[in-house]
Design a protein around this motif. Structure first.
Motif, short mmCIF file in Angstrom:
data_model
loop_
_atom_site.label_atom_id
_atom_site.label_comp_id
_atom_site.label_asym_id
_atom_site.label_seq_id
_atom_site.Cartn_x
_atom_site.Cartn_y
_atom_site.Cartn_z
N LYS A 129 0.80 -1.23 0.00
CA LYS A 129 0.00 0.00 0.00
C LYS A 129 0.83 1.28 0.00
O LYS A 129 0.51 2.24 -0.72
N LEU A 130 1.90 1.29 0.80
CA LEU A 130 2.66 2.53 0.96
C LEU A 130 3.78 2.70 -0.07
O LEU A 130 3.93 3.77 -0.67
N LEU A 131 4.57 1.67 -0.27
CA LEU A 131 5.71 1.80 -1.17
C LEU A 131 5.32 2.20 -2.59
O LEU A 131 6.04 2.98 -3.22
N PRO A 132 4.18 1.75 -3.12
CA PRO A 132 3.80 2.20 -4.45
C PRO A 132 3.52 3.71 -4.54
O PRO A 132 3.50 4.27 -5.64
N LEU A 133 3.34 4.37 -3.39
CA LEU A 133 3.07 5.80 -3.37
C LEU A 133 4.33 6.62 -3.15
O LEU A 133 4.31 7.86 -3.26
N ALA A 134 5.44 5.96 -2.84
CA ALA A 134 6.64 6.65 -2.36
C ALA A 134 7.45 7.30 -3.47
O ALA A 134 7.87 6.64 -4.42
N THR A 135 7.67 8.59 -3.33
CA THR A 135 8.68 9.27 -4.15
C THR A 135 10.06 8.85 -3.67
O THR A 135 10.96 8.61 -4.48
N VAL A 136 10.20 8.75 -2.35
CA VAL A 136 11.43 8.28 -1.72
C VAL A 136 11.06 7.41 -0.53
O VAL A 136 10.16 7.76 0.24
N THR A 137 11.73 6.29 -0.36
CA THR A 137 11.60 5.51 0.86
C THR A 137 12.98 5.38 1.50
O THR A 137 13.99 5.30 0.79
N THR A 138 13.02 5.39 2.83
CA THR A 138 14.30 5.53 3.54
C THR A 138 14.51 4.46 4.61
O THR A 138 14.76 4.79 5.78
N PRO A 139 14.45 3.19 4.29
CA PRO A 139 14.69 2.18 5.32
C PRO A 139 16.16 2.13 5.75
O PRO A 139 17.05 2.35 4.93
N ASN A 140 16.39 1.83 7.02
CA ASN A 140 17.75 1.48 7.42
C ASN A 140 17.98 0.02 7.05
O ASN A 140 17.08 -0.65 6.52
N ILE A 141 19.16 -0.49 7.33
CA ILE A 141 19.47 -1.86 6.90
C ILE A 141 18.54 -2.90 7.54
O ILE A 141 17.99 -3.74 6.82
N GLY B 243 22.96 3.61 5.84
CA GLY B 243 24.08 2.76 6.23
C GLY B 243 24.50 2.82 7.68
O GLY B 243 25.53 2.26 8.05
N GLY B 244 23.70 3.47 8.52
CA GLY B 244 24.10 3.64 9.90
C GLY B 244 24.31 2.36 10.67
O GLY B 244 25.07 2.31 11.64
N HIS B 245 23.63 1.28 10.27
CA HIS B 245 23.78 -0.01 10.94
C HIS B 245 24.89 -0.86 10.33
O HIS B 245 25.11 -2.00 10.74
N GLY B 246 25.58 -0.31 9.34
CA GLY B 246 26.70 -1.03 8.75
C GLY B 246 27.92 -1.00 9.64
O GLY B 246 27.94 -0.32 10.68
N GLU B 247 28.95 -1.72 9.25
CA GLU B 247 30.17 -1.78 10.05
C GLU B 247 31.22 -0.84 9.50
O GLU B 247 31.15 -0.40 8.35
N GLY B 248 32.20 -0.52 10.34
CA GLY B 248 33.32 0.31 9.90
C GLY B 248 33.14 1.77 10.24
O GLY B 248 32.10 2.20 10.74
#
Length: 267
Positions: free
Chosen positions: A127-139, A175-180
Motif C-alpha cells: 500500500k505505501l511503497l507504491p506511493l513513495a517518491t522516496v523511501t528511507t529504510p535502514n538496513i 548505512g548507519g547499521h553497517g560496520e566500519g
C-alpha cells in the motif's frame, strides 16, 4: 508562497523523534510543518515505556482537516503502527492526490521497542511503497521488507532494486547499521546507484535520526528540489545534527536540529 509539509507519524514525548523531530526539521529548513498523529508514546532517551495508538477514525479526521484547507506540497510517513492505519492512510493519500511522498518505514525504536505490528509489513509493501517518491529504510528495516540478509553492498543493491520494483521511485538504504568507520547511504533511482559516504560519528546521541533525515527530504521536495538534491541536502542536515551533539538524556539522546542552520550551510 510558503511550502507546506505534512508528517503522518507518532508523537515522542521526549521530543527527539516522531512528529516532534519532523516539525523541528521543517522549521529549520524553512517549510511550514503540519501533523497527523497516529500514536502517542511515553518515551525518553532510555526507551519507550508505552504506546497508545490513535483510533483510525481520528487519524483520518486529521488528514481530512488538512486536505480541505492546507493541502501539503510534500508529506512523510513515519510510525504508522498497524496495518489498518497504514492502509487507511495510503487510501487517503491517493484520494487527495498528494504527491512528493517520503516513506520512512519505522519499525523499531533505538532502545529496541517494536513500533510496528507484525501484520503491518505487508501493508507497507503493498500500500505505501507504491506511493513513495522516496523511501528511507535502514538496513534492518530493508531486511524485513525484502526478507534478505544485507551484509554486503551487492545485497543492498539487490534489495534496493526489489524495493523499487514494489513501487518506490527512489530508494535510500541508510548505512548507519553497517560496520566500519565509513557510513554509506545507498541511493537508487531505478537506473543508477549513488553512494553517499560520511565518517561515522562516535556518539550514542542518535535518537530520531531516521525521522529527521526523512523529514529533511520531504522539506526539499516541497520546495521543488529533485529527489536526489533533497536526499543530498538531508544527508548534510542529519550528519551535522549528529556531529554537533546536544548531549542531553541518559540514554540515546536526540540529535541537534539547529546544527545545520548554525553552521551557516543555508537552506
Amino acid at each position: 508562497m510558503v511550502a507546506k509539509v505534512l508528517t503522518i507519524a507518532g508523537s515522542d514525548s521526549g521530543g527527539g523523534a516522531g512528529i516532534q523531530a519532523d516539525i523541528k526539521t521543517f522549521q529549520e529548513l524553512d517549510v511550514y510543518g503540519m501533523s497527523a498523529i497516529t500514536a502517542l508514546t511515553a518515551q525518553n532517551t532510555l526507551g519507550v515505556q508505552s504506546v497508545y495508538p490513535i483510533p483510525v477514525d481520528m487519524v483520518l479526521e486529521q488528514l481530512h482537516s488538512i486536505a480541505i484547507d492546507l493541502s501539503p506540497d510534500a508529506l512523510k510517513t513515519g510510525m504508522l503502527f498497524s496495518g489498518v492505519i497504514i492502509e487507511s492512510v495510503a487510501d487517503k493519500i491517493k484520494e487527495y492526490g498528494w504527491g512528493n511522498v517520503v516513506v520512512d518505514p519505522v519499525m523499531i525504536a533505538k532502545g529496541g521497542a517494536r513500533l510496528l505490528q507484525k501484520d503491518a509489513i505487508k501493508a507497507i509493501r503493498e500500500k505505501l511503497l507504491p506511493l513513495a517518491t522516496v523511501t528511507t529504510p535502514n538496513i534492518p528495516e530493508a531486511e524485513v521488507l525484502t526478507e534478505m540478509n544485507l551484509d554486503t553492498m551487492n545485497r543492498r543493491k539487490e534489495a534496493a532494486r526489489m524495493l523499487h520494483k514494489l513501487g518506490a521511485s527512489h530508494v535510500v538504504i541508510k548505512g548507519g547499521h553497517g560496520e566500519g568507520d565509513e557510513l554509506v547511504d545507498l541511493v537508487y533511482d531505478g537506473s543508477s546507484f549513488l553512494e553517499l559516504k560520511s565518517k561515522r560519528v562516535d556518539t550514542t546521541h542518535t535518537h530520531g535520526t531516521g525521522c529527521t533525515f526523512a523529514a529533511a527530504i520531504a522539506a526539499g521536495l516541497a520546495k521543488g528540489c529533485t529527489a536526489e538534491d533533497a536526499i543530498v541536502t538531508a544527508k548534510r542536515f542529519i550528519h551535522l545534527a549528529i556531529e554537533v551533539e546536544l548531549g542531553i538524556g541518559s540514554g540515546h539522546g536526540p540529535t541537534n536540529h539547529w546544527a545545520y542552520r548554525k553552521a551557516g550551510v543555508g537552506v
